[in-house]
Design a protein around this motif. Structure first.
Motif, PDB file in Angstrom:
ATOM      1  N   ALA A 147     -21.301  23.361 -39.338  1.00  0.00           N
ATOM      2  CA  ALA A 147     -21.002  24.751 -38.998  1.00  0.00           C
ATOM      3  C   ALA A 147     -22.251  25.618 -38.912  1.00  0.00           C
ATOM      4  O   ALA A 147     -22.240  26.672 -38.258  1.00  0.00           O
ATOM      5  CB  ALA A 147     -20.030  25.340 -40.013  1.00  0.00           C
ATOM      6  N   SER A 148     -23.343  25.188 -39.569  1.00  0.00           N
ATOM      7  CA  SER A 148     -24.560  26.013 -39.593  1.00  0.00           C
ATOM      8  C   SER A 148     -25.670  25.497 -38.685  1.00  0.00           C
ATOM      9  O   SER A 148     -26.731  26.120 -38.582  1.00  0.00           O
ATOM     10  CB  SER A 148     -25.083  26.107 -41.030  1.00  0.00           C
ATOM     11  N   VAL A 149     -25.437  24.370 -38.033  1.00  0.00           N
ATOM     12  CA  VAL A 149     -26.485  23.737 -37.226  1.00  0.00           C
ATOM     13  C   VAL A 149     -26.988  24.645 -36.107  1.00  0.00           C
ATOM     14  O   VAL A 149     -28.198  24.732 -35.854  1.00  0.00           O
ATOM     15  CB  VAL A 149     -25.970  22.401 -36.644  1.00  0.00           C
ATOM     16  N   LEU A 150     -26.087  25.353 -35.433  1.00  0.00           N
ATOM     17  CA  LEU A 150     -26.495  26.186 -34.296  1.00  0.00           C
ATOM     18  C   LEU A 150     -27.446  27.296 -34.707  1.00  0.00           C
ATOM     19  O   LEU A 150     -28.256  27.755 -33.894  1.00  0.00           O
ATOM     20  CB  LEU A 150     -25.266  26.790 -33.610  1.00  0.00           C
ATOM     21  N   HIS A 151     -27.353  27.729 -35.951  1.00  0.00           N
ATOM     22  CA  HIS A 151     -28.221  28.806 -36.427  1.00  0.00           C
ATOM     23  C   HIS A 151     -29.458  28.275 -37.135  1.00  0.00           C
ATOM     24  O   HIS A 151     -30.577  28.715 -36.872  1.00  0.00           O
ATOM     25  CB  HIS A 151     -27.429  29.715 -37.376  1.00  0.00           C
ATOM     26  N   LYS A 152     -29.269  27.286 -38.013  1.00  0.00           N
ATOM     27  CA  LYS A 152     -30.381  26.763 -38.791  1.00  0.00           C
ATOM     28  C   LYS A 152     -31.230  25.762 -38.030  1.00  0.00           C
ATOM     29  O   LYS A 152     -32.400  25.554 -38.352  1.00  0.00           O
ATOM     30  CB  LYS A 152     -29.853  26.122 -40.084  1.00  0.00           C
ATOM     31  N   ARG A 153     -30.639  25.109 -37.033  1.00  0.00           N
ATOM     32  CA  ARG A 153     -31.356  24.081 -36.270  1.00  0.00           C
ATOM     33  C   ARG A 153     -31.337  24.396 -34.777  1.00  0.00           C
ATOM     34  O   ARG A 153     -31.181  23.507 -33.942  1.00  0.00           O
ATOM     35  CB  ARG A 153     -30.712  22.711 -36.507  1.00  0.00           C
ATOM     36  N   LYS A 154     -31.501  25.662 -34.439  1.00  0.00           N
ATOM     37  CA  LYS A 154     -31.378  26.064 -33.039  1.00  0.00           C
ATOM     38  C   LYS A 154     -32.479  25.476 -32.146  1.00  0.00           C
ATOM     39  O   LYS A 154     -32.325  25.421 -30.927  1.00  0.00           O
ATOM     40  CB  LYS A 154     -31.367  27.581 -32.918  1.00  0.00           C
ATOM     41  N   ASN A 155     -33.584  25.016 -32.760  1.00  0.00           N
ATOM     42  CA  ASN A 155     -34.661  24.401 -31.978  1.00  0.00           C
ATOM     43  C   ASN A 155     -34.645  22.882 -32.089  1.00  0.00           C
ATOM     44  O   ASN A 155     -35.631  22.222 -31.764  1.00  0.00           O
ATOM     45  CB  ASN A 155     -36.023  24.930 -32.445  1.00  0.00           C
ATOM     46  N   SER A 156     -33.518  22.347 -32.566  1.00  0.00           N
ATOM     47  CA  SER A 156     -33.405  20.890 -32.702  1.00  0.00           C
ATOM     48  C   SER A 156     -33.131  20.238 -31.353  1.00  0.00           C
ATOM     49  O   SER A 156     -32.661  20.883 -30.407  1.00  0.00           O
ATOM     50  CB  SER A 156     -32.284  20.541 -33.675  1.00  0.00           C
ATOM     51  N   SER A 157     -33.397  18.942 -31.289  1.00  0.00           N
ATOM     52  CA  SER A 157     -33.185  18.201 -30.041  1.00  0.00           C
ATOM     53  C   SER A 157     -31.725  18.228 -29.615  1.00  0.00           C
ATOM     54  O   SER A 157     -31.421  18.325 -28.418  1.00  0.00           O
ATOM     55  CB  SER A 157     -33.659  16.756 -30.211  1.00  0.00           C
ATOM     56  N   MET A 158     -30.805  18.171 -30.582  1.00  0.00           N
ATOM     57  CA  MET A 158     -29.385  18.177 -30.240  1.00  0.00           C
ATOM     58  C   MET A 158     -28.955  19.521 -29.657  1.00  0.00           C
ATOM     59  O   MET A 158     -28.302  19.577 -28.605  1.00  0.00           O
ATOM     60  CB  MET A 158     -28.529  17.855 -31.466  1.00  0.00           C
ATOM     61  N   VAL A 159     -29.310  20.590 -30.328  1.00  0.00           N
ATOM     62  CA  VAL A 159     -28.902  21.923 -29.874  1.00  0.00           C
ATOM     63  C   VAL A 159     -29.565  22.277 -28.547  1.00  0.00           C
ATOM     64  O   VAL A 159     -28.917  22.798 -27.632  1.00  0.00           O
ATOM     65  CB  VAL A 159     -29.219  22.986 -30.949  1.00  0.00           C
ATOM     66  N   VAL A 160     -30.852  21.984 -28.428  1.00  0.00           N
ATOM     67  CA  VAL A 160     -31.562  22.260 -27.170  1.00  0.00           C
ATOM     68  C   VAL A 160     -30.929  21.469 -26.028  1.00  0.00           C
ATOM     69  O   VAL A 160     -30.730  21.987 -24.923  1.00  0.00           O
ATOM     70  CB  VAL A 160     -33.063  21.918 -27.302  1.00  0.00           C
ATOM     71  N   GLY A 161     -30.606  20.203 -26.282  1.00  0.00           N
ATOM     72  CA  GLY A 161     -29.993  19.367 -25.250  1.00  0.00           C
ATOM     73  C   GLY A 161     -28.634  19.873 -24.820  1.00  0.00           C
ATOM     74  O   GLY A 161     -28.313  19.892 -23.622  1.00  0.00           O
ATOM     75  N   LEU A 162     -27.818  20.299 -25.774  1.00  0.00           N
ATOM     76  CA  LEU A 162     -26.494  20.839 -25.445  1.00  0.00           C
ATOM     77  C   LEU A 162     -26.612  22.144 -24.663  1.00  0.00           C
ATOM     78  O   LEU A 162     -25.817  22.402 -23.749  1.00  0.00           O
ATOM     79  CB  LEU A 162     -25.687  21.056 -26.724  1.00  0.00           C
ATOM     80  N   LYS A 163     -27.596  22.964 -25.004  1.00  0.00           N
ATOM     81  CA  LYS A 163     -27.820  24.207 -24.251  1.00  0.00           C
ATOM     82  C   LYS A 163     -28.222  23.894 -22.812  1.00  0.00           C
ATOM     83  O   LYS A 163     -27.767  24.553 -21.874  1.00  0.00           O
ATOM     84  CB  LYS A 163     -28.908  25.050 -24.930  1.00  0.00           C
ATOM     85  N   MET A 164     -29.059  22.886 -22.644  1.00  0.00           N
ATOM     86  CA  MET A 164     -29.468  22.479 -21.292  1.00  0.00           C
ATOM     87  C   MET A 164     -28.259  22.040 -20.483  1.00  0.00           C
ATOM     88  O   MET A 164     -28.131  22.381 -19.295  1.00  0.00           O
ATOM     89  CB  MET A 164     -30.497  21.347 -21.377  1.00  0.00           C
ATOM     90  N   LEU A 165     -27.355  21.290 -21.121  1.00  0.00           N
ATOM     91  CA  LEU A 165     -26.150  20.833 -20.431  1.00  0.00           C
ATOM     92  C   LEU A 165     -25.284  22.024 -20.031  1.00  0.00           C
ATOM     93  O   LEU A 165     -24.790  22.090 -18.902  1.00  0.00           O
ATOM     94  CB  LEU A 165     -25.351  19.881 -21.326  1.00  0.00           C
ATOM     95  N   SER A 166     -25.116  22.982 -20.937  1.00  0.00           N
ATOM     96  CA  SER A 166     -24.283  24.154 -20.653  1.00  0.00           C
ATOM     97  C   SER A 166     -24.882  25.023 -19.562  1.00  0.00           C
ATOM     98  O   SER A 166     -24.166  25.715 -18.837  1.00  0.00           O
ATOM     99  CB  SER A 166     -24.088  24.983 -21.928  1.00  0.00           C
TER     100      SER A 166
END
Length: 341
Positions: free
Chosen positions: A73-92
């Motif tokens: 639940a906190s990954v999007l805020h605490k890990r916003k520069n992570s490979s997973m979050v960055v990759g999902l943003k690229m997809l969106s």
């Protein structure tokens, strides 16, 4: 077709995702964006004597990593520069056609739901691996772990998304949908199964999906249905039981063939057939599991994936991106709305 790959996700990252991506680019002709710590990706290349990125492969730097112990639940805020979050943003943002990660399942499901978004009308995204069957086809198990607690309405939607996936991605014309239960009689199960049975049967009577009734766990690998509908708890138990049985059978065969000289000779005579069987049951050959109900393909690869598994996960992502899954699902959802009206 461009696939975004989380280079830092999984037990064997970044080596396995990077080498798997390179293999996929060469053997499948896929365009791949590796998202992760650029210097670590280059170190993998240096270690294996690879001077240049293969054609079609590029790197998108992300300096953080989602840990398996992070609260989803906190990954999007605490890990916003992570490979997973960055990759999902690229997809969106349309910078790729599908996303692959072997990272935390919970974080991936949460990130995909909030960033890539669910198909309109879908209550919960689900995980649905396509397992090989005795008949030579595949069976989609939906859900296999994303939603441990479900309502009958959720199970109805799992039937829809599983059927849509079987049609659009697996190419099954009229997928047989079965509800996982402890018996085939329509009176079996808890209140959840009984309520879900009624909804699935109504959808079947109206031609929205091909509901064939209850199916027992043993019926899944035997190919009695094309889609198994279940809550995530039961589906995960079913999936792990199939995987464990396959591993047991593999070890048993090895023990039998090593028994004496005669059995060793017998192994040499049927080596290719045994190899084909073991390959069929190897999770690395499947690649991963698509999160169904998300607007764009998101593939969850096994946490222990090696380079081969990542290569096949990319192949699965390419197939999913070429399919017309979302359009088929939206069509079925509209039919359900009309049924409920």
């Amino acid at each position: 077709m461009k696939i975004i790959l989380d280079a830092m996700g999984g037990d064997n990252a970044p080596e396995a995702p990077v080498l798997g991506a390179f293999d996929a680019a060469k053997s499948l002709g896929a365009e791949i964006t590796l998202v992760g710590r650029g210097e670590e990706i280059l170190e993998v290349m240096k270690k294996h004597g690879i001077k240049d990125l293969p054609q079609g492969v590029e790197i998108a730097h992300a300096d953080d990593v989602v840990d398996m112990h992070d609260d989803p639940a906190s990954v999007l805020h605490k890990r916003k520069n992570s490979s997973m979050v960055v990759g999902l943003k690229m997809l969106s943002e349309g910078k790729g056609d599908a996303f692959v990660s072997a990272g935390s399942t919970g974080a991936l499901l949460t990130g995909a739901t909030l960033l890539v978004k669910r198909v309109r009308g879908i209550r919960r995204a689900s995980m649905a691996p396509a397992m090989p069957t005795k008949t030579g086809g595949k069976v989609v198990i939906c859900d296999c772990g994303a939603n441990a607690e479900c309502t009958a309405e959720f199970l109805l939607q799992f039937g829809l998304v599983g059927s849509a996936y079987a049609k659009s991605v697996l190419g099954i014309q009229n997928p047989r949908v079965g509800l996982l239960n402890i018996g085939t009689e329509d009176t079996k199960g808890t209140s959840l199964q009984k309520d879900a049975y009624a909804l699935l049967k109504e959808a079947g009577n109206k031609g929205i999906l091909n509901f064939t009734g209850n199916v027992e766990a043993r019926g899944a690998p035997l190919g009695e249905v094309d889609v198994v509908v279940c809550d995530g708890f039961s589906g995960n138990v079913l999936l792990k039981s199939i995987e464990g049985t396959a591993m047991f059978m593999g070890s048993l065969l090895k023990r039998i063939f090593k028994k004496n000289l005669g059995t060793k000779i017998g192994y040499l005579l049927c080596k290719s057939g045994v190899g084909d069987m073991m390959k069929l049951l190897d999770y690395r050959e499947i690649g991963g599991t698509q999160l169904l109900g998300i607007q764009k393909p998101v593939i969850k690869a096994h946490g222990a994936s090696d380079a081969l598994a990542f290569r096949n996960a990319v192949g699965q992502a390419v197939t999913a991106a070429k399919g017309n899954f979302t359009a088929q699902l939206e069509k079925d959802l509209n039919a359900i709305k009309e049924m409920e009206a």
